[in-house]
Design an enzyme around this catalytic site. Structure first.
Site, PDB file in Angstrom:
ATOM      1  N   GLU A 162      -3.465   3.580   5.273  1.00  0.00           N
ATOM      2  CA  GLU A 162      -3.431   2.631   4.134  1.00  0.00           C
ATOM      3  C   GLU A 162      -3.411   1.174   4.600  1.00  0.00           C
ATOM      4  O   GLU A 162      -2.563   0.384   4.167  1.00  0.00           O
ATOM      5  CB  GLU A 162      -2.225   2.924   3.234  1.00  0.00           C
ATOM      6  CG  GLU A 162      -2.345   4.242   2.501  1.00  0.00           C
ATOM      7  CD  GLU A 162      -1.299   4.472   1.414  1.00  0.00           C
ATOM      8  OE1 GLU A 162      -0.327   3.691   1.312  1.00  0.00           O
ATOM      9  OE2 GLU A 162      -1.472   5.451   0.655  1.00  0.00           O
ATOM     10  N   GLU A 189      -3.909  12.006   1.077  1.00  0.00           N
ATOM     11  CA  GLU A 189      -2.648  11.907   0.329  1.00  0.00           C
ATOM     12  C   GLU A 189      -2.992  12.072  -1.147  1.00  0.00           C
ATOM     13  O   GLU A 189      -3.748  11.263  -1.694  1.00  0.00           O
ATOM     14  CB  GLU A 189      -1.937  10.568   0.553  1.00  0.00           C
ATOM     15  CG  GLU A 189      -1.295  10.447   1.921  1.00  0.00           C
ATOM     16  CD  GLU A 189      -0.430   9.200   2.066  1.00  0.00           C
ATOM     17  OE1 GLU A 189       0.181   8.766   1.065  1.00  0.00           O
ATOM     18  OE2 GLU A 189      -0.385   8.662   3.182  1.00  0.00           O
TER      19      GLU A 189
HETATM   20  O1  AHR Z   1       3.508   9.774   0.841  1.00  0.00           O
HETATM   21  C1  AHR Z   1       4.354   8.676   0.662  1.00  0.00           C
HETATM   22  C2  AHR Z   1       3.696   7.363   1.058  1.00  0.00           C
HETATM   23  O2  AHR Z   1       2.673   7.073   0.152  1.00  0.00           O
HETATM   24  C3  AHR Z   1       3.032   7.300   2.404  1.00  0.00           C
HETATM   25  O3  AHR Z   1       3.902   6.989   3.437  1.00  0.00           O
HETATM   26  C4  AHR Z   1       2.028   6.195   2.230  1.00  0.00           C
HETATM   27  O4  AHR Z   1       0.897   6.353   3.047  1.00  0.00           O
HETATM   28  C5  AHR Z   1       1.702   6.222   0.746  1.00  0.00           C
HETATM   29  O5  AHR Z   1       1.751   4.976   0.185  1.00  0.00           O
END
Ligand code: AHR
Length: 504
Positions: free
Chosen positions: A173, A292
């Site tokens: 990210e 994610e």
């Molecule tokens: O999954 C929780 C968080 O969400 C992770 O650390 C991050 O990559 C995202 O913003």
């Protein structure tokens, strides 16, 4: 009763069901690692301190790959802290989650855990506070075969054979202003390209994931992917996508239609990657690693990290308790990922244990399945063969966020070898059951093997350690095959799996 229909043809396929679609994520965050997968004081702990009850649940969940060690955590992580004798490992500030990282678990322990759980590790390198050299060192440590320093260090730490880790994330990210070492798209694109180029000199067989956007709501969504891929197209194989959904302001209708947004996000990233491909006259296509995705109530108190002088080890963080409605959305997000199997080549539900997770644990105590466990496990177990193109005809409803959305969403997979067909479907209506008719002309003579539905009169029901089994996917007796079709009744706010096999 409202009616919907699903039109399928075995000849019209999207692509194979990919096991990597059923990936998960273990981050050094809250209690995911410590008292999640690792708890030496637990009665089921093995010689490495791993909870065997959690390993059993991960196997039952059907997880294929596990991304590690972050997440936001990786952007401040020094992997060297987590290898070698435990008593010599430093305690460090984890700035991403305002915690203390004791480094009891590092790369070697994680890979051992993966071997025990039967999953493929997917490693992320720190491109926040670190760069090309540290990524090369970690890759050499994991995959190096020569008589060189970091490969020898791995051997000295007990692993003679290289780990052969194939999937590598180039940071996490990096578009997010919250990210340690946040970069502009141009800065990150150059760094990703140069890191990737160098990593392939160490190991040409790796698959590399460039950071895409951390959400479709980011102001830079689209331009980020375009700039990053313009810089790194030849060097990377996949671009990441991240998306989290939650019910906000009592707007259950929009929440239940979250997969509409996931569909749009995937299609937008594909279009952007293909535009870069055309402009750069590249041959290959970039795939998506949706590494994610989940339901996450990010505004709730349990998602707020500690503050001030309080830097705890493994605090309770992001421990969302999932409802039946949340599980229906999770099932629907998997439907979206599957229907894009031609371009989504990997995905990781975030995360595996305790942290926005399908598996929950008590330190030293019980473990249990959240509601979201079930649609994931059943989909991972029974989606097989080819994903079919699916045309859904269904009544629509008005949502605040996405305009008109279909009341029913569905996907189907077909195993040509066995002839079996698996249909996954959700009913997004909050009060009306729907009859789904599946057109089976072209599939031969099929019969219902099993139909299971997850729903409850109270869709806010959530599992606890004391009661994780009152609401489970239950046999749906309405499923039947008539003439050239199957029908099944979908209760309001429900997720259903319908399994059809050749008539015996
Ligand atoms: O999954 C929780 C968080 O969400 C992770 O650390 C991050 O990559 C995202 O913003």
């Amino acid at each position: 009763m409202l009616r919907a229909s699903l039109h399928l043809d075995p000849a019209f396929t999207v692509g194979p069901v990919r096991r990597r679609t059923f990936g998960s994520f273990v981050e050094h965050l809250g209690r995911c690692v410590y008292s999640g997968i690792h708890d030496p004081a637990h009665p089921s702990a093995d010689e490495d301190g791993f909870r065997e009850d959690v390993i059993d649940l991960a196997r039952e969940l059907g997880v294929s790959t596990v991304r590690y060690p972050g997440g936001n955590f990786v952007s401040g992580y020094r992997w060297e802290d987590g290898v070698g004798p435990r008593e010599q490992r430093p305690r460090r500030l984890d700035l991403a989650w305002h915690s203390t990282e004791p480094n009891w678990v590092g790369v070697d322990e994680f890979v051992r855990w993966c071997r025990k759980a039967g999953v493929e590790p997917m490693m992320a390198v720190n491109l926040g506070t670190r760069g090309v050299q540290e990524a090369l060192d970690l890759l050499e440590y994991c995959n190096g075969t020569a008589d060189t320093h970091f490969a020898n260090l791995r051997r000295a730490n007990g692993a003679q054979e290289p780990y052969g880790i194939r999937m590598w994330c180039l940071g996490n990210e990096m578009d997010g202003p919250w990210q340690i070492g946040h970069k502009t798209a141009q800065e990150y694109g150059r760094l990703a390209a140069e890191t990737a180029r160098a990593m392939r000199l160490v190991d040409p067989d790796i698959e590399l994931v460039a950071c895409g956007s951390s959400g479709s709501g980011m102001a830079t969504f689209g331009t980020w992917e375009s700039t990053v891929l313009a810089e790194s197209y030849d060097q990377v194989d996949l671009v990441s996508a991240h998306a989290y959904y939650r019910e906000e302001d009592g707007d259950l209708g929009s929440f239940l239609a979250s997969a509409v947004d996931m569909d749009h996000m995937i299609e937008a990233v594909v279009a952007t990657a293909d535009a870069v491909r055309a402009a750069g006259k590249h041959d290959k296509r970039i795939a998506i690693s949706f590494d994610e995705w989940n339901v996450w109530y990010i505004d709730r108190a349990e998602s707020q990290p500690p503050t001030g002088d309080h830097w705890p080890v493994a605090p309770i963080l992001l421990e969302d308790r999932y409802t039946v409605a949340d599980a229906v959305v999770v099932g629907n997000l998997l439907i979206s990922l599957l229907r894009h199997t031609d371009r989504v080549h990997a995905a990781s539900q975030a995360q595996l244990v305790n942290v926005i997770a399908p598996i929950m644990t008590e330190p030293g105590g019980r473990s249990w399945r959240q509601t979201t466990f079930h649609p994931f496990a059943l989909t991972a177990q029974h989606a097989a063969g080819q994903v079919l193109q699916a045309v859904v005809e269904a009544p629509t409803y008005e949502t605040r966020k996405y305009g008109q959305a279909a009341l029913v969403d569905a996907v189907a997979t077909h195993d040509a070898e066995t002839g079996s067909l698996t249909v996954l479907a959700v009913n997004r209506s909050q009060d009306e059951p729907l009859e789904l008719a599946v057109d089976l002309a072209g599939f031969g003579d099929l019969e219902v093997l099993e139909a299971l539905t997850l729903s409850n009169a109270d869709h806010t029901w959530a599992a606890t350690a004391d009661d994780a089994a009152s609401v489970l996917p239950r046999p749906n007796a309405s499923a039947s095959v008539v003439a050239s079709g199957a029908t099944v009744e979908l209760p309001p706010v429900s997720w259903t799996i319908l399994r059809l096999v050749k008539r015996s």
